[in-house]
Design a protein around this motif. Structure first.
Motif, PDB file in Angstrom:
ATOM      1  N   ALA A  19       6.301  -9.807 -12.434  1.00  0.00           N
ATOM      2  CA  ALA A  19       5.009 -10.125 -11.832  1.00  0.00           C
ATOM      3  C   ALA A  19       4.935  -9.527 -10.431  1.00  0.00           C
ATOM      4  N   VAL A  20       6.046  -9.658  -9.699  1.00  0.00           N
ATOM      5  CA  VAL A  20       6.055  -9.091  -8.358  1.00  0.00           C
ATOM      6  C   VAL A  20       5.936  -7.567  -8.420  1.00  0.00           C
ATOM      7  N   ASN A  21       6.624  -6.964  -9.390  1.00  0.00           N
ATOM      8  CA  ASN A  21       6.543  -5.512  -9.538  1.00  0.00           C
ATOM      9  C   ASN A  21       5.099  -5.071  -9.737  1.00  0.00           C
ATOM     10  N   LEU A  22       4.385  -5.863 -10.536  1.00  0.00           N
ATOM     11  CA  LEU A  22       2.988  -5.508 -10.810  1.00  0.00           C
ATOM     12  C   LEU A  22       2.191  -5.521  -9.502  1.00  0.00           C
ATOM     13  N   THR A  23       2.466  -6.515  -8.647  1.00  0.00           N
ATOM     14  CA  THR A  23       1.783  -6.573  -7.366  1.00  0.00           C
ATOM     15  C   THR A  23       2.051  -5.318  -6.551  1.00  0.00           C
ATOM     16  N   PHE A  24       3.354  -4.954  -6.511  1.00  0.00           N
ATOM     17  CA  PHE A  24       3.721  -3.778  -5.725  1.00  0.00           C
ATOM     18  C   PHE A  24       2.962  -2.546  -6.197  1.00  0.00           C
ATOM     19  N   ILE A  25       2.932  -2.369  -7.491  1.00  0.00           N
ATOM     20  CA  ILE A  25       2.323  -1.137  -7.999  1.00  0.00           C
ATOM     21  C   ILE A  25       0.814  -1.146  -7.785  1.00  0.00           C
ATOM     22  N   ALA A  26       0.211  -2.313  -7.981  1.00  0.00           N
ATOM     23  CA  ALA A  26      -1.235  -2.400  -7.782  1.00  0.00           C
ATOM     24  C   ALA A  26      -1.590  -2.073  -6.333  1.00  0.00           C
ATOM     25  N   LEU A  27      -0.827  -2.666  -5.419  1.00  0.00           N
ATOM     26  CA  LEU A  27      -1.129  -2.411  -4.010  1.00  0.00           C
ATOM     27  C   LEU A  27      -0.771  -0.989  -3.615  1.00  0.00           C
ATOM     28  N   SER A  28       0.241  -0.396  -4.272  1.00  0.00           N
ATOM     29  CA  SER A  28       0.587   0.993  -3.992  1.00  0.00           C
ATOM     30  C   SER A  28      -0.593   1.899  -4.352  1.00  0.00           C
ATOM     31  N   ARG A  29      -1.186   1.580  -5.441  1.00  0.00           N
ATOM     32  CA  ARG A  29      -2.368   2.356  -5.847  1.00  0.00           C
ATOM     33  C   ARG A  29      -3.510   2.125  -4.872  1.00  0.00           C
ATOM     34  N   GLN A  30      -3.697   0.867  -4.503  1.00  0.00           N
ATOM     35  CA  GLN A  30      -4.787   0.520  -3.607  1.00  0.00           C
ATOM     36  C   GLN A  30      -4.631   1.221  -2.250  1.00  0.00           C
ATOM     37  N   LEU A  31      -3.388   1.204  -1.729  1.00  0.00           N
ATOM     38  CA  LEU A  31      -3.163   1.767  -0.385  1.00  0.00           C
ATOM     39  C   LEU A  31      -2.832   3.247  -0.431  1.00  0.00           C
ATOM     40  N   GLN A  32      -2.768   3.792  -1.627  1.00  0.00           N
ATOM     41  CA  GLN A  32      -2.484   5.227  -1.809  1.00  0.00           C
ATOM     42  C   GLN A  32      -1.211   5.638  -1.099  1.00  0.00           C
ATOM     43  N   SER A  33      -0.159   4.861  -1.380  1.00  0.00           N
ATOM     44  CA  SER A  33       1.139   5.148  -0.767  1.00  0.00           C
ATOM     45  C   SER A  33       2.210   4.876  -1.795  1.00  0.00           C
TER      46      SER A  33
END
Lengths: 180, 100, 622
Positions: free
Chosen positions: B41-55
């Protein structure tokens, strides 16, 4: 972040599958079903990673989690708990009840936080999905890992080595104690 | 509701399910699986925010979590099997020698 | 020579270390060589210092910085001036003779090395006291000699009487030392320094009459403890339980005179406080008189000498109280010679008579112990103040100065002189004259002491005779020598008055001897009749004015009651109750918290989740 209608549908579908898998992990009577529910959850998440332009991580999720880890769990189940009936009664007294209540509070808190988020504020990086599609996810991730994050990367390898040695030690200790 | 909120809530739900599983199940292996669910679940957060922040930084974290999870599973299952050899049970409530 | 003065301290310290660590291994011969040569060398250095300081007003010789904390700074320095040099020479000289005497006296003792270790340690501490250039160092020496005194009084601690006497001496001295310590603290509070020279230089500017009186009275309380004056004299007679050479050295010649030395050292302050000086003189005179009356009826030879010591110390305080510091130091010196001599002679009697010391069980010893008899007679004559013996000159000096100050004090001193002659010659006649009353076996075994014991006695006897001439009123060597330090005011040229007083005190001394001769040789039945006739007075004297009983009832018993209350009620109920209660509280808390530590992983996980929820809630509500 915008999404096409198809993507939206797929997101919702995979999300539902992931939740269903997770629920079956904690609700299944038999541990083997739990492991299978976990497999479903992992695969659904891997699909979502790929949809979020993190193709490499999606593949790694399939190999590491859905492959190796699930198989390890199944091995462990076969070794010790495969033929044993699951424990009687999942909800054990006040502890579980209090735990469930707390989980609900926790979820409410998180939801409130997420809803309070102000749009898409925050620093924007340069790695847009278009760039990833152009340069390739593996190349970008590899460059970042080996240039910017080389030290954590190497430390991760040390960690894995320690894990291997630890597993071997556990196995050896068992054998020795049996010999005695 | 935009995608990022949806993804964050999804990961919160998955995390909560994992946490609830840890609390209501007694089988050590199932508890362990629930922990894996929480990690994912935490991994999903990381990836979603990575996409959001484009980093890519968030994805690096996911990579590290995977490495740690692999090691953890190897060791954790080893320990559970060891305990089982010593005392044939997988119920975590039966393993309570360290109580005060 | 002055530059090597520190050697004076080093030799006894080396003696202590060698005998303390190797004394039991190197044998008695080596122990005595180490101990005696340490003190002998120290004495030679002291003599050199004595000559080197003549005419100087004092040299301070820093050895090292002892304490330096903020504004509190204490140097470990030697103060070399005529006063300290004279005292150091007397201490080391008499100590040397008594060390040699001890070789014979203690020859059979199993704790031989320990004895000499203590004795050397005593000399070391006494020299620190004497040579100190500041109050703190003096206090260290002061406590050091007190410790040695305690250890040596209780040297034969198997005997309850000796152990008790040691404790008594230590505890009574604590009372005095408390006063001394308070005085020192007051001085530091007023001056911010403890160095003698600084304090004396700035005293006139800083101290008001009240402050200087308070300081000097506190210092004098210390002196009454160490020098056995009223009201703290009670420990000294009991201190005779120690070995006789110790009585001679510590409880007659040196340590007990430390109080006199301390007052002389602080004469600048005492001169500024006429009230205190009057107190000192009065207490000195009173102590001299009462101790002499107690000596009249005492039956124990050593205790007679102990009361005599108290009485003579009273003389010295009388002297310093009337401002005659040099006379006090002069009497201190001669007293050190003749009183040490008397004690050593008493030790020789004990040695001959297997420890018998009750004079009523002795008698006629002049046949068996002619040499001891001779030196005892010399010492007695010097103590009684027979003309041409040392005590005559020093006592006369004090009486004369007392007369100039106040005729009443002179009269008390004169009466004491008379009593002194009576009691010491009573002791002489009863012990050495007449028919023996000793057991037959003891009498036949009586023998003169070996040379190692009698030679120190002979030397002291010579000193007891000639010691007085260094201070003849006309020559006045002592006074002149001490002049740079003490600034002794020269009394008006003597003239006829002094000669009359001299004649009176000589007659008094001879009269006392004559009375003693009449009572104890010519008509030995008279004293017994007298004691029956004046039974209440006799009882009062022989029970030492009931002072011990008084202290017992007023100080010791209430303290014991308080102690019993604390031991039987307060300690078990309140203290133990509080401690046990706290322990029980901790146990209950532990049990309560222990239920959290239930060994169940899931309840730990629940705790974590509770924490997470609370922290998240905090961020939400912020």
């Amino acid at each position: 972040m915008t999404a096409t209608p198809l993507e939206t549908v797929l997101f919702i579908a995979f999300g539902a599958v992931a939740i269903a898998g997770a629920l079956s992990v904690i609700l299944a009577r038999h541990a083997v079903y739990s492991a299978l529910g976990m497999l479903v959850n992992f695969v659904a998440l891997a699909a979502m990673y790929i949809m979020l332009s993190a193709e490499f991580l999606g593949i790694a999720q399939l190999i590491v989690y859905a492959g190796a880890i699930v198989v390890l769990f199944l091995f462990a189940l076969m070794l010790i708990g495969g033929r044993r009936p699951a424990e009687q009664g999942r909800l054990t007294g006040g502890l579980a009840a209090a735990g469930s209540a707390l989980v609900v509070v926790f979820l409410a808190e998180i939801a409130y936080l997420v809803m309070r988020l102000t749009g898409t504020a925050g620093a924007k990086g340069t790695v847009t999905p278009d760039v990833i599609a152009q340069l390739g996810h593996i190349q970008l991730l590899g460059a970042t890992l080996l240039l910017e994050y080389i030290l954590p990367f190497e430390l991760a390898s040390v960690l894995l080595l320690v894990g291997i040695v630890g597993a071997v030690m556990l196995a050896r200790a068992r054998r020795q104690s049996r010999q005695e | 509701m935009d995608a990022i909120r949806y993804l964050l809530i999804l990961s919160a739900v998955l995390f909560s399910i994992g946490a609830a599983g840890v609390l209501i199940r007694r089988n050590a292996l199932v508890i362990f699986m629930c922990i894996e669910i929480m990690l994912n679940a935490v991994n999903l957060t990381f990836i979603a925010l990575s996409r959001q922040l484009q980093s890519l930084d968030g994805q690096i974290f996911v990579f590290m979590v995977m490495a740690v999870a692999a090691a953890e599973v190897a060791i954790g299952l080893g320990i559970i099997v060891s305990i089982f050899r010593h005392k044939p049970t997988t119920d975590v409530d039966d393993v309570s020698l360290l109580k005060g | 020579m002055l530059a090597y003065a520190w050697l004076m301290l080093l030799f006894p310290l080396l003696g202590v270390l060698i005998n303390a660590f190797f004394g039991r291994r190197i044998g008695k011969r080596a122990v005595s060589w180490v101990a005696c040569s340490a003190i002998g060398l120290s004495f030679l250095v002291a003599l050199g210092v004595l000559m080197g300081t003549a005419g100087s007003t004092g040299v301070e010789q820093p050895l090292f910085t002892w304490i330096s904390a903020g504004s509190f700074h204490v140097e470990f320095s030697l103060l070399l001036d005529p006063l300290s040099a004279l005292m150091a020479a007397v201490v080391t000289g008499v100590s040397f003779l008594i060390h040699i005497y001890s070789i014979g006296y203690m020859a059979e003792d199993p704790r031989y090395a320990r004895y000499f270790t203590y004795l050397n340690l005593f000399v070391f501490a006494m020299l620190i006291l004497v040579l100190a250039n500041n109050y703190l160092m003096m206090y260290v020496g002061w406590e050091g000699v007190g410790l040695c005194s305690y250890l040596l009084i209780g040297f034969w601690f198997e005997r309850k009487a000796a152990a008790d006497a040691g404790k008594k001496a230590f505890i009574v001295n604590r009372v005095g030392d408390m006063g001394f310590a308070l005085g020192i603290m007051l001085i530091f509070a007023m001056f911010g320094t403890l160095q003698f020279s600084e304090v004396f230089r700035r005293a006139p500017g800083i101290l008001g009459p009240a402050a200087v009186t308070a300081i000097t009275l506190l210092l004098f309380v210390g002196a009454t403890g160490k020098s056995a004056q009223i009201p703290l004299y009670i420990w000294l007679p009991d201190a005779m339980e120690g070995p006789t050479p110790v009585s001679a050295l510590i409880h007659a010649a040196t340590m007990v005179t430390a109080g006199v030395y301390m007052v002389a050292r602080n004469h600048v302050l005492f001169d500024m406080a006429p009230t205190t000086a009057a107190v000192v003189a009065s207490i000195g005179a009173a102590t001299a008189f009462f101790a002499a009356t107690m000596a009249l009826v005492e039956k124990d030879l050593k205790r007679i000498l102990a009361y005599s010591t108290i009485s003579q110390l009273g003389y010295m305080f009388l002297a310093v109280g009337v401002g005659a510091y040099a006379a006090g130091m002069f009497h201190l010196t001669t007293h050190a010679f003749f009183k040490a001599l008397l004690f050593l002679a008493a030790g020789s009697v004990m040695h001959a008579m297997a420890g018998e010391i009750n004079i009523q069980k002795l008698g006629g010893l002049r046949e068996k112990l002619p040499r001891t008899y001779a030196v005892f007679a010399v010492g007695a004559a010097a103590l009684a103040g027979v003309p041409l013996f040392s005590g005559f000159f020093s006592k006369d000096e004090i009486l004369w100065r007392a007369f100039l100050h106040s005729p009443v004090l002179w009269l008390v001193g004169l009466g004491t002189a008379f009593l002194t002659a009576v009691y010491i010659f009573r002791a002489l006649f009863v012990t050495f004259w007449g028919e023996t009353r000793a057991e037959k076996k003891l009498w036949e075994h009586a023998h003169e002491a070996p040379a190692v014991m009698s030679i120190p006695m002979l030397i002291l006897a010579v000193l007891a005779v000639i010691g007085g001439y260094i201070g003849l009123p006309r020559l006045s060597l002592v006074e002149g020598y001490l002049e740079p330090v003490l600034h002794a005011e020269h009394a008006a040229e003597a003239g006829a008055t002094e000669w009359v007083l001299l004649a009176v005190s000589a007659l008094i001394a001879l009269g006392g001897i004559a009375l003693a001769y009449y009572l104890y040789v010519v008509r030995p039945a008279v004293p017994a009749n007298l004691s029956k006739q004046f039974a209440p007075l006799y009882t009062l004297l022989s029970r030492k004015y009931y002072v011990d009983e008084f202290y017992m009832a007023v100080v010791v018993e209430p303290l014991r009651q308080v102690g019993r209350f604390i031991a039987e009620l307060f300690d078990p109920r309140v203290v133990d109750g509080a401690v046990n209660g706290l322990a029980r509280l901790a146990g209950v808390c532990g049990e309560g918290l222990g239920t959290l530590q239930n060994g169940r992983v899931r309840s730990y996980a629940l705790s974590i989740l509770v924490g997470v929820v609370i922290i998240l809630g905090y961020f939400l509500l912020r």
